[in-house]
Design an enzyme around this catalytic site. Structure first.
Site, PDB file in Angstrom:
ATOM      1  CG  HIS A   1      -1.985   0.620   1.402  1.00  0.00           C
ATOM      2  ND1 HIS A   1      -3.031  -0.219   0.789  1.00  0.00           N
ATOM      3  CD2 HIS A   1      -2.452   1.896   1.438  1.00  0.00           C
ATOM      4  CE1 HIS A   1      -4.276   0.875   0.707  1.00  0.00           C
ATOM      5  NE2 HIS A   1      -3.640   1.804   0.922  1.00  0.00           N
ATOM      6  CB  ALA A   2       0.920   4.207  -2.273  1.00  0.00           C
TER       7      ALA A   2
ATOM      8  CG  HIS B   1      -2.173  11.636  -2.685  1.00  0.00           C
ATOM      9  ND1 HIS B   1      -3.160  12.365  -2.500  1.00  0.00           N
ATOM     10  CD2 HIS B   1      -1.892  10.878  -1.411  1.00  0.00           C
ATOM     11  CE1 HIS B   1      -3.620  12.138  -1.326  1.00  0.00           C
ATOM     12  NE2 HIS B   1      -2.897  11.235  -0.695  1.00  0.00           N
ATOM     13  CD  GLU B   2       1.257   8.223  -1.098  1.00  0.00           C
ATOM     14  OE1 GLU B   2       1.485   8.989   0.183  1.00  0.00           O
ATOM     15  OE2 GLU B   2       0.150   7.645  -1.091  1.00  0.00           O
TER      16      GLU B   2
ATOM     17  CG  HIS C   1       0.822  12.574   2.440  1.00  0.00           C
ATOM     18  ND1 HIS C   1      -0.223  13.324   3.307  1.00  0.00           N
ATOM     19  CD2 HIS C   1      -0.034  11.815   1.632  1.00  0.00           C
ATOM     20  CE1 HIS C   1      -1.215  13.061   2.876  1.00  0.00           C
ATOM     21  NE2 HIS C   1      -1.142  11.981   2.000  1.00  0.00           N
TER      22      HIS C   1
ATOM     23  CD  GLU D   1      -4.792  12.071   2.829  1.00  0.00           C
ATOM     24  OE1 GLU D   1      -4.394  11.916   1.821  1.00  0.00           O
ATOM     25  OE2 GLU D   1      -4.529  11.892   4.000  1.00  0.00           O
TER      26      GLU D   1
ATOM     27  CG  HIS E   1     -10.825   3.951   4.253  1.00  0.00           C
ATOM     28  ND1 HIS E   1     -10.802   3.171   3.282  1.00  0.00           N
ATOM     29  CD2 HIS E   1      -9.671   4.678   4.443  1.00  0.00           C
ATOM     30  CE1 HIS E   1      -9.658   3.665   2.738  1.00  0.00           C
ATOM     31  NE2 HIS E   1      -8.855   4.655   3.428  1.00  0.00           N
TER      32      HIS E   1
ATOM     33  CE1 TYR F   1      -7.603   9.872   1.977  1.00  0.00           C
ATOM     34  CE2 TYR F   1      -9.174   8.910   3.064  1.00  0.00           C
ATOM     35  CZ  TYR F   1      -7.821   9.058   2.585  1.00  0.00           C
ATOM     36  OH  TYR F   1      -6.957   8.068   3.003  1.00  0.00           O
TER      37      TYR F   1
END
Ligand SMILES: *[C@@H]1O[C@H](CO)[C@@H](O)[C@H](O)[C@H]1NC(C)=O
Ligand SMILES: *[C@@H]1O[C@H](CO)[C@@H](O)[C@H](O)[C@H]1NC(C)=O
Ligand SMILES: *[C@@H]1O[C@H](CO)[C@@H](O)[C@H](O)[C@H]1NC(C)=O
Ligand SMILES: *[C@@H]1O[C@H](CO)[C@@H](O)[C@H](O)[C@H]1NC(C)=O
Ligand SMILES: *[C@@H]1O[C@H](CO)[C@@H](O)[C@H](O)[C@H]1NC(C)=O
Ligand SMILES: *[C@@H]1O[C@H](CO)[C@@H](O)[C@H](O)[C@H]1NC(C)=O
Ligand SMILES: *[C@@H]1O[C@H](CO)[C@@H](O)[C@H](O)[C@H]1NC(C)=O
Ligand SMILES: *[C@@H]1O[C@H](CO)[C@@H](O)[C@H](O)[C@H]1NC(C)=O
Length: 646
Positions: A376-377, A406-407, A410, A434, A536, A546
């Site tokens: 999982h990323a 996206h990552e 963060h 996010e 989730h 989100y």
């Protein structure tokens, strides 16, 4: 099995980040706002615990000592978690469990000490906000027995989810059970996105719910009870209120409903257009022209991204593609190349490059040494803003190229707020964290930008090309928003009202019908628990962040485009190389959570309010076009029974 952590780890399965902090961040605000939304929570609120020690100097000394210890414990916990997640051995798991017991003890001690101070009476607002951040303990408040019970229940639900396997579809019942070995990450996802066989999709969709959510219902009821008990001990009415506390607003729910209403007409247009196209494939006996869309034929297990239907829904299929996957392969770009291209976008704005440790320790591809790991990323902060990492088994395609941004968003946040006190090293609210990378990705995914950096050879710079681009964005962003909204609206209601507990599944489908306009292809009952078939919900991860992110990233985009001097339409704007845009963003990221998010939002956009209007502006041409494709009377849906498709 993934171990239960008592440290606070926000793990998202949507696009996937892990953000760990050993101490829960619960934020603080000083001003009571009159009529403008959001209505800020006052820190004098009785749910924030405080004591009778009025010695402000002693309080500062406590914070100083606590800070040093907290950072040490954070590093140790994150390291242990990284070691396990990137190398799933029993030994690494035991180390992790021991570390998380230590950090749980530390969190409890911190909370106990912090709440002995009469901090609400202190003169320095920053110190008050700091103490407020330490004044809510979370589930650690439960006694040891109940805390263990809760952790085991969550672990069981997550196990049931992770181990879910289904049988391949065949017209005859499958008798050889050893064939029933389709896993979620590869096989099931592939079928859900590629198959156009109504019965096959229905079979996989139903089986997935049988092997996951259905097995969790009793556990989920116990889980609600324990979380509510913990929330009450923390001073909240129920766990939904505790989850919403991170947004520090009494009007949060109402404000979201206003945003939903701004946005809903656009969703209904896309829904009507999509339904029409699906009827052309599957027929009116399967899909009623004025009914909800069957949940299993939208290309995704939860109907939350419709991108797999792109071939069906692209307005002008003969125009050049807006997908760069072929070019990534043709140019033989490596995974590291893709990360470097993303980094270059950040630095072109004057934002920070990734650190040396990032390149040294990140895992960007599935290791070939045969070890098991969680693929999982995720983006990691080792608590010093220098050791930051991404763990991602990157595939070379356009979707993953966007996930990289996206990552990295963060990571950029981690680096930007590293000089804040530990307690403020977090997003202004969880949605902000996010939104950073996604905001940049709105520029990156414009066809013009992709051409500029050589990833598209040919673009169609006319309204038809624009509409294709907007549709591809809409199938991700617009299709997602109702899901982003209903997941927590559902859970808030379940936490707040125990009369819902005898009809958990009906309530779930009422939400799916009302917000998404979808229906189950097979009759649902209260023997099923379909909410639990979403990661989730099984894994106890809040979701509203989100929704918030998808709304505010368009507000950010608009403001950054203005700062960059862009005068064209929003969907064409590319902030590449704008130092002004970068500076504006950096001003907010470097604050962490030391200010209320509405102030952070104001710094970027000039307004304290969340709003869906920039998103509507971005999609305006698509809205106009969709209106030419569906008639007024083709919009919306009716159904007398949410538990089965009409
Ligand atoms: C804090 O201030 C309030 C109002 O000034 C006062 O009533 C209260 O006694 C104070 N608390 C402590 C612990 O001193
Ligand atoms: C302060 O509170 C503690 C525990 O709540 C209590 O034992 C102590 O007597 C109180 N001290 C004063 C001066 O009120
Ligand atoms: C995985 O963890 C084990 C300890 O359980 C260790 O011996 C091994 O070297 C680790 N492998 C890698 C690739 O780090
Ligand atoms: C945590 O605290 C409990 C009770 O104070 C103690 O018995 C236990 O040994 C501590 N555990 C760790 C790992 O420090
Ligand atoms: C809490 O206070 C006690 C007594 O002053 C001290 O020994 C301990 O280190 C403190 N712990 C934390 C985490 O602040
Ligand atoms: C069941 O399927 C497996 C895998 O295809 C195969 O090896 C096995 O021989 C089959 N068993 C029976 C009884 O057909
Ligand atoms: C693609 O790149 C890899 C490594 O970066 C290299 O080994 C391979 O030869 C390249 N293939 C082509 C067709 O250039
Ligand atoms: C619901 O909660 C109320 C108040 O907490 C309690 O009295 C009642 O027994 C509960 N009902 C059920 C069905 O658990």
């Amino acid at each position: 099995m993934f171990p239960r952590l008592t440290i606070i780890c926000l793990i998202s399965g949507l696009i996937g980040i892990i953000q760990c902090n050993t101490i829960p961040h619960q934020l603080d605000i000083i001003i009571k706002s009159p009529s403008t939304s959001p209505q800020l929570i006052d820190d004098s609120d009785s749910k924030y615990k405080s004591g009778n020690n009025t010695d402000e100097a002693a309080a500062r000394a406590f914070l100083k000592a606590q800070e040093i210890e907290a950072v040490k414990i954070c590093r140790k916990s994150v390291q242990a978690e990284w070691n396990f997640a990137s190398n799933l051995t029993e030994y690494n798991k035991q180390v992790l469990l021991e570390t998380s017991r230590q950090s749980a003890n530390f969190a409890k001690e911190t909370w106990y000490n912090a709440t002995s101070f009469a901090w609400k009476n202190f003169s320095d607002p920053l110190i008050r906000r700091w103490f407020k951040g330490l004044s809510v303990l979370g589930t650690g408040v439960l006694d040891g027995y109940k805390l263990n019970q809760l952790n085991e229940i969550i672990a069981d639900m997550e196990d049931a989810y992770s181990n879910g396997k289904v049988c391949p579809y065949s017209a005859e019942p499958v008798t050889n059970k050893s064939l029933c070995n389709l896993n979620f990450d590869e096989d099931i996802t592939e079928i859900m996105s590629k198959s156009r066989n109504y019965e096959e999709l229905k079979s996989i969709w139903t089986q997935w719910r049988d092997v996951t959510g259905k097995k969790m219902r009793n556990n989920y009821l116990k889980y609600i009870e324990l979380l509510n008990e913990a929330a009450k001990l923390n001073g909240f009415s129920d766990n939904g209120q505790l989850w919403r506390d991170g947004y520090e607003s009494d009007s949060f729910e109402d404000d979201l409903e206003i945003i939903w209403n701004q946005f809903e007409p656009l969703y209904k247009l896309l829904h009507a257009f999509t339904r029409k196209k699906l009827i052309a494939i599957y027929g009116e006996d399967k899909i009623k022209p004025n009914g909800p869309i069957p949940a299993h034929i939208l290309g995704n297990m939860w109907a939350q991204s419709w991108s797999s239907l792109g071939d069906l829904l692209t307005p002008f299929p003969n125009k050049p593609s807006v997908d760069i996957t072929d070019n990534i392969l043709a140019k033989n770009l490596s995974v590291v190349d893709m990360f470097r291209i993303s980094e270059r976008f950040f630095t072109s704005l004057g934002l920070k490059p990734m650190t040396d440790k990032f390149w040294k320790y990140s895992i960007l591809e599935r290791p070939s040494d045969g070890r098991e790991m969680t693929c999982h990323a995720s983006a990691w902060d080792f608590c010093d803003g220098d050791d930051v990492r991404i763990k991602m088994c990157t595939q070379r395609n356009m979707k993953e190229f966007i996930v990289i941004h996206h990552e990295m968003g963060h990571i950029q946040y981690y680096i930007q707020y590293k000089n804040q006190p530990y307690v403020f090293r977090g997003g202004a609210n969880p949605g902000f964290h996010e939104a950073v990378g996604d905001t940049l990705a709105l520029s990156v995914s414009t066809p013009t930008h992709l051409k500029t950096i050589g990833l598209l050879d040919e673009i169609s710079a006319d309204s038809e090309g624009d509409l294709n681009h907007l549709m591809s964005m809409a199938l991700d962003k617009i299709a997602f928003l109702p899901v982003g909204y209903l997941m927590d609206r559902y859970r808030w209601k379940v936490f707040a009202d125990n009369s819902t507990h005898s009809s958990l599944n009906r309530l779930w489908w009422e939400h799916r019908l009302r917000y998404q306009g979808i229906c189950p292809p097979v009759r649902r009952t209260e023997q099923d628990f379909d909410a639990g078939s979403k990661y989730h919900i099984a894994a106890n991860v809040p979701y509203i962040r989100y929704f918030v992110s998808y709304i505010i990233q368009f507000q950010f985009h608009k403001a950054l485009c203005q700062a960059a001097g862009n005068t064209g339409p929003l969907y064409q704007c590319d902030i590449y190389q704008s130092r002004e845009a970068g500076q504006l963003l950096s001003n907010v990221l470097s604050l962490g959570s030391s200010k209320h998010w509405s102030e952070a939002l104001e710094i970027i956009t000039g307004s304290k309010k969340m709003s869906a209007l920039p998103l509507m502006e971005y999609f305006a041409p698509l809205i106009d076009w969709l209106k030419t494709q569906v008639n007024e009377d083709e919009i919306g849906w009716v159904s007398s029974d949410p538990m089965i498709c009409p």
